[in-house]
Design a protein around this motif. Structure first.
Motif, mmCIF file in Angstrom:
data_model
loop_
_atom_site.group_PDB
_atom_site.id
_atom_site.type_symbol
_atom_site.label_atom_id
_atom_site.label_comp_id
_atom_site.label_asym_id
_atom_site.label_seq_id
_atom_site.Cartn_x
_atom_site.Cartn_y
_atom_site.Cartn_z
ATOM 1 N N GLU A 14 59.860 -17.766 -31.737
ATOM 2 C CA GLU A 14 60.479 -17.062 -32.709
ATOM 3 C C GLU A 14 59.772 -15.680 -33.066
ATOM 4 O O GLU A 14 60.439 -14.721 -33.470
ATOM 5 N N LEU A 15 58.608 -15.879 -32.913
ATOM 6 C CA LEU A 15 57.654 -14.729 -33.455
ATOM 7 C C LEU A 15 57.473 -13.801 -32.295
ATOM 8 O O LEU A 15 57.600 -12.313 -32.548
ATOM 9 N N LEU A 16 57.097 -14.246 -31.217
ATOM 10 C CA LEU A 16 56.826 -13.177 -30.017
ATOM 11 C C LEU A 16 58.071 -12.900 -29.177
ATOM 12 O O LEU A 16 58.506 -11.647 -29.083
ATOM 13 N N ASN A 17 58.876 -13.896 -28.654
ATOM 14 C CA ASN A 17 59.876 -13.645 -27.712
ATOM 15 C C ASN A 17 61.154 -12.939 -28.453
ATOM 16 O O ASN A 17 61.693 -12.018 -27.750
ATOM 17 N N LYS A 18 61.756 -13.369 -29.495
ATOM 18 C CA LYS A 18 62.680 -12.589 -29.986
ATOM 19 C C LYS A 18 62.497 -11.317 -30.623
ATOM 20 O O LYS A 18 63.328 -10.400 -30.527
ATOM 21 N N GLY A 19 61.287 -11.295 -31.253
ATOM 22 C CA GLY A 19 60.667 -9.803 -31.744
ATOM 23 C C GLY A 19 60.539 -8.927 -30.548
ATOM 24 O O GLY A 19 61.230 -7.811 -30.556
ATOM 25 N N PHE A 20 60.174 -9.565 -29.378
ATOM 26 C CA PHE A 20 60.168 -8.519 -28.480
ATOM 27 C C PHE A 20 61.496 -8.295 -27.807
ATOM 28 O O PHE A 20 61.856 -6.987 -27.372
ATOM 29 N N GLU A 21 62.379 -9.355 -27.927
ATOM 30 C CA GLU A 21 63.724 -9.032 -27.122
ATOM 31 C C GLU A 21 64.450 -7.841 -27.924
ATOM 32 O O GLU A 21 65.125 -7.254 -27.207
ATOM 33 N N ASN A 22 64.398 -8.132 -29.129
ATOM 34 C CA ASN A 22 65.091 -6.928 -30.125
ATOM 35 C C ASN A 22 64.694 -5.557 -29.916
ATOM 36 O O ASN A 22 65.256 -4.709 -29.812
#
Length: 203
Positions: A14-22
């Protein structure tokens, strides 16, 4: 322990992967990079990113320039996730890119320089000219690194036609010549060397 591990995986996703993907997708848009999907297959506690174009690896179907744009988008997404506490170094980031994409890369590098110290090495005079035209002239420094007298890596301040006109450089060189005529010893030698640097930079 199992529930704690699951919670850690959920938090990471939630915090790392999705933020990075955005951030990554945003950088891809800004660089006109091809659309790719990201997978985050964690291995042995390591965070990894796998990029795919449909069911193919980017290297299988994309040009070298498109792959470079994706790699740069990945790098920029990672850099913008951390505080601006250390410099960001680019080593010829536009290699294999077409001249249309150079504009987008320049825009991203200049924008990044608002929050980070940015150092760019390049052999591409077009890219250097674009950066110099778009950068804040009060904040940037432009250097020439060359081989001279059998030594490599000789660094000197450089000039650029968009910034330093022939008249301005001529005036600076004349001032150094006049000062060198009145000086002697090491001071004279330093003024002569600086005058040559100015002329070399202009050439």
């Amino acid at each position: 322990l199992r529930s704690l591990t699951d919670a850690a995986k959920d938090a990471s996703d939630e915090l790392l992967n999705k933020g990075f993907e955005n951030r990554f997708q945003d950088e891809c848009r800004k660089l006109r990079a091809p659309n790719v999907t990201l997978n985050f297959p964690g291995r042995q506690g390591q965070v990894t990113r796998r990029k795919m174009v449909a069911t193919y690896k980017p290297s299988q179907i994309l040009s070298e320039g498109e792959q470079k744009a994706i790699a740069l988008a990945d790098f920029l997404a990672e850099v913008t996730a951390v505080p601006a506490s250390s410099p960001v170094v680019f080593d010829d980031p536009i290699t294999s890119m077409d001249y249309r994409r150079i504009h987008e890369v320049c825009d991203r590098v200049v924008a990044l320089a608002n929050d980070h110290q940015v150092i760019v090495f390049t052999h591409n005079i077009w890219f250097a000219a674009e950066l110099l035209a778009k950068a804040d002239r009060k904040k940037w420094k432009y250097y020439d690194i060359r081989s001279e007298g059998g030594e490599s890596g000789v660094l000197s301040s450089a000039n650029h036609p968009r910034v330093d006109t022939i008249a301005q450089v001529s005036a600076r060189v004349k001032k150094m010549i006049d000062a060198a005529v009145r000086a002697d010893g090491e001071v004279k030698a330093a003024l002569v060397e600086k005058g040559y640097e100015e002329l070399r930079g202009l050439c």
